[in-house]
Design a protein around this motif. Structure first.
Motif, short mmCIF file in Angstrom:
data_model
loop_
_atom_site.label_atom_id
_atom_site.label_comp_id
_atom_site.label_asym_id
_atom_site.label_seq_id
_atom_site.Cartn_x
_atom_site.Cartn_y
_atom_site.Cartn_z
N ASP A 181 11.09 33.49 3.89
CA ASP A 181 10.89 33.40 2.44
C ASP A 181 11.62 32.19 1.88
O ASP A 181 12.65 31.78 2.41
CB ASP A 181 11.43 34.67 1.79
N ASP A 182 11.10 31.62 0.81
CA ASP A 182 11.75 30.51 0.10
C ASP A 182 12.10 29.38 1.05
O ASP A 182 13.16 28.76 0.93
CB ASP A 182 13.03 31.00 -0.62
N GLU A 242 4.31 29.27 -2.57
CA GLU A 242 4.70 30.11 -3.71
C GLU A 242 4.54 29.32 -5.01
O GLU A 242 4.54 28.10 -5.01
CB GLU A 242 6.18 30.50 -3.59
MG MG Z 1 9.78 33.75 -2.05
#
Ligand code: MG
Ligand code: C2E
Ligand code: MG
Ligand code: MG
Length: 280
Positions: A181-182, A242
């Protein structure tokens, strides 16, 4: 309390939203009770195939329906839950509820397999028996493991010798997908990630927000994303972007070859019933 990368995890008082002030202790006390009282709900945000526009999956995002303060976003309480350990219990609930819902969608719409992506905190990997929890939840709900993706941050897996590494391998062997994530906000060591049993990268929203615009006629971000997507694909990883907020960003990402997009351009996080409507 702030995250290492400078993003505020939670604030005691948000003057812009004129929310009530709560002490850290009071919040921590009520957090523990809130899990038992069932005060949390999940919203789901679509992950959409950039080329076909098909709905591929949803990310489960937790919200706290606080009896006095109303609906609280995760940045108001996840940091605290990690610090005081209640994230373990909360995280287990999020996993169970996401898998229950994903199984219900699978049974109602067998022709539209939807992967449910669930955020997992560092502490869940270290302080709880994540592997046993996931195995039990999959068994109880009947959700096929391939329809579950776990999102971990780079910092959760970097230098993850011992327990976390064993957990990642065990989950991978179970057939569960692991996403970073990220991606891009931490160490961004793609060579290291490629040696882990990781299936997907979720590019942090800051990349897309740095795409060409009136203010940034020649940004580096687009070139970086193109190189990252290419490298990720060669390493056998899929890539989700995202914070896709407009059609132009979606089109650029599609041309770059990014696999899926997530963001307000497609949908805000919404209740399960709205996702059911989309599937129908
Ligand atoms: Mg994220
Ligand atoms: P995340 O995992 O990176 O989730 C994406 C966040 O970006 C969500 O914020 C989502 O609402 C927001 N977002 C989505 N599309 C857009 C867009 O187009 N533009 C912009 N500006 N933002 C967009 P949310 O729901 O407030 O969640 C914040 C963070 O809280 C999540 O970031 C995740 O790290 C954490 N979180 C949420 N649910 C859970 C959970 O169940 N467990 C754990 N451990 N963390 C969670
Ligand atoms: Mg996430
Ligand atoms: Mg993010």
């Amino acid at each position: 309390w702030a995250k290492a990368d400078g993003k505020a995890r939670w604030t005691l008082f948000d003057p812009e939203r004129n929310e009530h002030r709560m002490t850290r202790q009071a919040l921590s006390r009520t957090l523990r009770q809130a899990v038992e009282r069932g005060e949390f709900v999940l919203d789901y945000q679509p992950l959409v195939a950039l080329d076909s526009g098909e709905l591929r999956g949803v990310e489960a995002l937790v919200r706290w329906e606080h009896p006095h303060f109303g609906r609280l976003a995760p940045n108001r309480f996840i940091g605290l839950a990690e610090e005081d350990g209640s994230i373990v219990q909360l995280g287990r609930w999020v996993l169970a509820e996401s898998c229950r819902q994903a199984r219900a969608w699978q049974q109602a719409f067998p022709d539209a397999p939807l992967v449910v992506s669930v955020n997992v905190a560092v502490r869940q990997v270290w302080d709880s028996d994540l592997v046993a929890d996931v195995a039990a939840i999959l068994r109880e709900t009947g959700l096929p493991p391939r329809l579950l993706q776990l999102e971990l941050t780079e910092s959760a897996v970097m230098g993850s010798a011992g327990r976390p590494l064993q957990a990642l391998h065990a989950l991978h062997e179970m057939g569960v997908r692991i996403a970073i994530d990220d991606f891009g906000t931490g160490y961004s060591n793609l060579a290291y990630m490629s040696r882990l049993p990781v299936s997907a990268l979720k590019l942090d929203g800051s990349f897309v927000q740095g795409f060409r615009s009136a203010e940034h006629p020649n940004p580096a971000d687009e070139t970086i994303v193109e190189a990252l997507v290419d490298l990720a694909h060669r390493l056998g990883l899929t890539v989700t972007a995202e914070c896709v907020e407009n059609a132009e960003q979606a089109e650029r990402l599609r041309r770059i070859g990014c696999d899926t997009g997530q963001g307000w351009h497609y949908s805000r996080p919404v209740g399960a019933d709205v996702i059911s409507g989309l599937l129908a």
